[in-house]
Structures are given as structure tokens and as C-alpha cells.
Design a protein around this motif. Sequence first.
Motif, PDB file in Angstrom:
ATOM      1  N   ASN A  70       3.868  -1.715   3.842  1.00 44.36           N
ATOM      2  CA  ASN A  70       3.283  -0.507   3.877  1.00 44.36           C
ATOM      3  C   ASN A  70       4.632   0.571   2.908  1.00 44.36           C
ATOM      4  OD1 ASN A  70       2.440   2.078   4.327  1.00 44.36           O
ATOM      5  ND2 ASN A  70       3.910   2.340   6.526  1.00 44.36           N
ATOM      6  N   ALA A  71       4.318   1.471   2.397  1.00 43.56           N
ATOM      7  CA  ALA A  71       5.549   2.354   2.048  1.00 43.56           C
ATOM      8  C   ALA A  71       5.733   3.040   2.688  1.00 43.56           C
ATOM      9  CB  ALA A  71       5.459   2.527   0.334  1.00 43.56           C
ATOM     10  N   LYS A  72       6.473   2.993   3.012  1.00 42.90           N
ATOM     11  CA  LYS A  72       6.696   3.477   4.501  1.00 42.90           C
ATOM     12  C   LYS A  72       6.675   5.382   4.335  1.00 42.90           C
ATOM     13  CE  LYS A  72      11.484   2.622   6.146  1.00 42.90           C
ATOM     14  NZ  LYS A  72      12.081   2.407   7.008  1.00 42.90           N
ATOM     15  N   ASN A  73       7.655   5.616   3.502  1.00 44.35           N
ATOM     16  CA  ASN A  73       7.834   7.094   3.216  1.00 44.35           C
ATOM     17  C   ASN A  73       6.888   7.754   1.902  1.00 44.35           C
ATOM     18  OD1 ASN A  73       9.191   7.432   4.758  1.00 44.35           O
ATOM     19  ND2 ASN A  73      11.037   5.731   3.331  1.00 44.35           N
ATOM     20  N   GLY A 124       3.470   7.984   3.477  1.00 45.56           N
ATOM     21  CA  GLY A 124       3.538   6.773   4.501  1.00 45.56           C
ATOM     22  C   GLY A 124       2.144   7.210   5.543  1.00 45.56           C
ATOM     23  N   ARG A 125       1.403   8.258   5.984  1.00 42.42           N
ATOM     24  CA  ARG A 125       0.612   8.465   6.908  1.00 42.42           C
ATOM     25  C   ARG A 125      -0.780   7.852   5.797  1.00 42.42           C
ATOM     26  NH1 ARG A 125      -3.160  11.343   8.922  1.00 42.42           N
ATOM     27  NH2 ARG A 125      -3.041  12.946   7.651  1.00 42.42           N
ATOM     28  N   ARG A 126      -1.220   7.997   5.672  1.00 43.23           N
ATOM     29  CA  ARG A 126      -1.902   7.287   5.547  1.00 43.23           C
ATOM     30  C   ARG A 126      -1.973   6.116   5.104  1.00 43.23           C
ATOM     31  NH1 ARG A 126      -4.407  10.860   0.628  1.00 43.23           N
ATOM     32  NH2 ARG A 126      -2.060  11.298   0.600  1.00 43.23           N
ATOM     33  N   SER A 127      -0.983   5.688   4.266  1.00 38.10           N
ATOM     34  CA  SER A 127      -1.252   3.846   3.657  1.00 38.10           C
ATOM     35  C   SER A 127      -0.689   3.610   4.701  1.00 38.10           C
ATOM     36  CB  SER A 127      -0.274   3.687   3.177  1.00 38.10           C
ATOM     37  OG  SER A 127       1.469   4.324   3.782  1.00 38.10           O
ATOM     38  N   LYS A 128      -0.449   3.562   6.036  1.00 41.64           N
ATOM     39  CA  LYS A 128       0.269   3.030   7.114  1.00 41.64           C
ATOM     40  C   LYS A 128      -1.042   3.068   8.036  1.00 41.64           C
ATOM     41  CE  LYS A 128       2.501   1.253  11.051  1.00 41.64           C
ATOM     42  NZ  LYS A 128       3.612   0.728  10.510  1.00 41.64           N
ATOM     43  N   ILE A 129      -2.255   4.138   8.191  1.00 40.29           N
ATOM     44  CA  ILE A 129      -3.848   3.652   8.546  1.00 40.29           C
ATOM     45  C   ILE A 129      -4.297   1.980   7.754  1.00 40.29           C
ATOM     46  CG2 ILE A 129      -5.351   4.933   9.141  1.00 40.29           C
ATOM     47  CD1 ILE A 129      -3.452   7.462   9.871  1.00 40.29           C
ATOM     48  N   ALA A 130      -4.144   2.408   6.486  1.00 49.13           N
ATOM     49  CA  ALA A 130      -4.821   2.106   5.700  1.00 49.13           C
ATOM     50  C   ALA A 130      -4.501   0.407   5.593  1.00 49.13           C
ATOM     51  CB  ALA A 130      -5.202   2.477   4.099  1.00 49.13           C
ATOM     52  N   ALA A 131      -3.019   0.708   5.458  1.00 53.08           N
ATOM     53  CA  ALA A 131      -1.645  -1.014   5.865  1.00 53.08           C
ATOM     54  C   ALA A 131      -2.921  -2.099   7.108  1.00 53.08           C
ATOM     55  CB  ALA A 131      -1.187  -0.988   5.657  1.00 53.08           C
ATOM     56  N   GLU A 132      -3.388  -1.189   8.236  1.00 47.06           N
ATOM     57  CA  GLU A 132      -3.104  -1.563   9.395  1.00 47.06           C
ATOM     58  C   GLU A 132      -4.985  -2.156   9.953  1.00 47.06           C
ATOM     59  OE1 GLU A 132      -1.971  -2.062  12.934  1.00 47.06           O
ATOM     60  OE2 GLU A 132      -0.048  -1.269  12.089  1.00 47.06           O
ATOM     61  N   ILE A 133      -6.145  -1.719   8.897  1.00 43.71           N
ATOM     62  CA  ILE A 133      -7.196  -1.519   8.590  1.00 43.71           C
ATOM     63  C   ILE A 133      -7.406  -2.534   7.500  1.00 43.71           C
ATOM     64  CG2 ILE A 133      -9.431  -0.977   7.667  1.00 43.71           C
ATOM     65  CD1 ILE A 133      -8.334   1.761   8.598  1.00 43.71           C
ATOM     66  N   ILE A 134      -6.728  -2.864   6.580  1.00 47.28           N
ATOM     67  CA  ILE A 134      -6.639  -4.085   5.815  1.00 47.28           C
ATOM     68  C   ILE A 134      -6.037  -5.507   6.029  1.00 47.28           C
ATOM     69  CG2 ILE A 134      -5.750  -5.226   3.619  1.00 47.28           C
ATOM     70  CD1 ILE A 134      -5.290  -1.370   2.656  1.00 47.28           C
ATOM     71  N   SER A 135      -5.141  -5.315   7.001  1.00 48.98           N
ATOM     72  CA  SER A 135      -4.317  -5.949   7.620  1.00 48.98           C
ATOM     73  C   SER A 135      -5.370  -7.144   8.483  1.00 48.98           C
ATOM     74  CB  SER A 135      -2.507  -5.873   8.357  1.00 48.98           C
ATOM     75  OG  SER A 135      -2.599  -7.183   8.901  1.00 48.98           O
ATOM     76  N   LYS A 136      -6.234  -6.669   9.297  1.00 51.09           N
ATOM     77  CA  LYS A 136      -6.319  -7.247  10.232  1.00 51.09           C
ATOM     78  C   LYS A 136      -7.998  -7.658   9.347  1.00 51.09           C
ATOM     79  CE  LYS A 136      -5.311  -3.548  14.502  1.00 51.09           C
ATOM     80  NZ  LYS A 136      -5.878  -2.195  14.948  1.00 51.09           N
ATOM     81  N   ILE A 180       0.543  -1.412   0.184  1.00 57.25           N
ATOM     82  CA  ILE A 180       0.056   0.207   0.357  1.00 57.25           C
ATOM     83  C   ILE A 180       1.130   1.172   0.051  1.00 57.25           C
ATOM     84  CG2 ILE A 180      -1.882   0.884   1.290  1.00 57.25           C
ATOM     85  CD1 ILE A 180      -2.281  -1.816   0.329  1.00 57.25           C
ATOM     86  N   ILE A 181       0.308   2.255  -0.687  1.00 55.63           N
ATOM     87  CA  ILE A 181       1.344   3.516  -0.720  1.00 55.63           C
ATOM     88  C   ILE A 181       0.756   4.591  -0.792  1.00 55.63           C
ATOM     89  CG2 ILE A 181       1.728   3.821  -3.621  1.00 55.63           C
ATOM     90  CD1 ILE A 181       4.303   4.271  -3.229  1.00 55.63           C
ATOM     91  N   CYS A 182       0.940   5.911  -0.359  1.00 57.39           N
ATOM     92  CA  CYS A 182      -0.357   6.544  -0.180  1.00 57.39           C
ATOM     93  C   CYS A 182       1.233   7.902  -0.016  1.00 57.39           C
ATOM     94  CB  CYS A 182      -0.400   7.054   0.930  1.00 57.39           C
ATOM     95  SG  CYS A 182       0.282   7.440   2.324  1.00 57.39           S
ATOM     96  N   ARG A 183       1.111   8.965  -0.218  1.00 54.73           N
ATOM     97  CA  ARG A 183       2.549  10.711  -0.268  1.00 54.73           C
ATOM     98  C   ARG A 183       2.877  10.243   0.341  1.00 54.73           C
ATOM     99  NH1 ARG A 183       2.291  15.532   1.609  1.00 54.73           N
ATOM    100  NH2 ARG A 183       0.713  15.215   2.898  1.00 54.73           N
TER     101      ARG A 183
END
Length: 135
Positions: free
Chosen positions: A117-120, A97-109, A92-95
Motif C-alpha cells: 500500500n502506497a501509504k501516502n 493512501g486511505r482507499r488503497s489501504k482498504i482495497a489492499a486488505e480486501i485484495i490480500s485476503k 496499490i495507490i490512490c490519492r
Amino acid sequence: MSRTLKYSIVLWFLLINVSFANVIDVDNTQLKKLIKEDVSIVDIRTINEWNHTGVIPNSLLITFFDEKGNYDLDQWHEKLLENSSYNKDLIIICRSGRRSKIAAEIISKKFGINVYNAKNGIRSWIQSNESISKP
């Protein structure tokens, strides 16, 4: 403590660890490796963001959060299934890494899969002079 109890505790921790999926932060080097391994990459930004910066070639463009920060996970997942044949893991990637981290947590759970998560974010990808294409 009895040997059986010790083994039971260790086994319990192993089972718990395996039963929950992970969110794994990755940098650009790791991201390139995962893409070569054919792990699906999903850009969750908005259409305006895609048009402004471009996207990583062959990424799936499926917005996760709307402009107000709301999301519909079931609708997002349906679009993912319509547009890909992902089998297990996702990137998951965003601008940034902040939104992608949140989305990744939701999707993973929700789906019990490993999510990278593309952290940067795409900003780091562009700053590294990596390949970009028009959406």
C-alpha cells in the motif's frame, strides 16, 4: 509442557503466519525500489482523478471503488488480469493512501497475495517531485 507440544505450537504459528498474505505500507523510497523490481503498480482512483493529477508512469489504471464507495472485486481482478501479467505481489495507490489501504486488505485476503500500500498516495509522490505522466 512437553517438548513435542512446544514444537507443535511453534510450528502452528509459523504455518499460520505463512498462509496469510500481508498488506505492507510503503513510502516513496520503498515504492521506487519495488517499481524497479518490476512489481506491478495499480492506481485505483477514478478517471477524473487520473486526469487531474496524472499517474505514475507504467501504472495500471483500474478503478476499485465507484463514486458511492462500492466495488466489484471479481470485475476488478478480471481487468487486472486483462491488463497485466502480474505474478504475485501488487502495489496499490490512490490519492492519499486511505482507499488503497482498504482495497489492499480486501485484495490480500481474497487472493492470498502480498499487497503493498502506497501509504501516502499520489499526493506524496507529486509533492516529492517524482515522475508523473498523463493517463
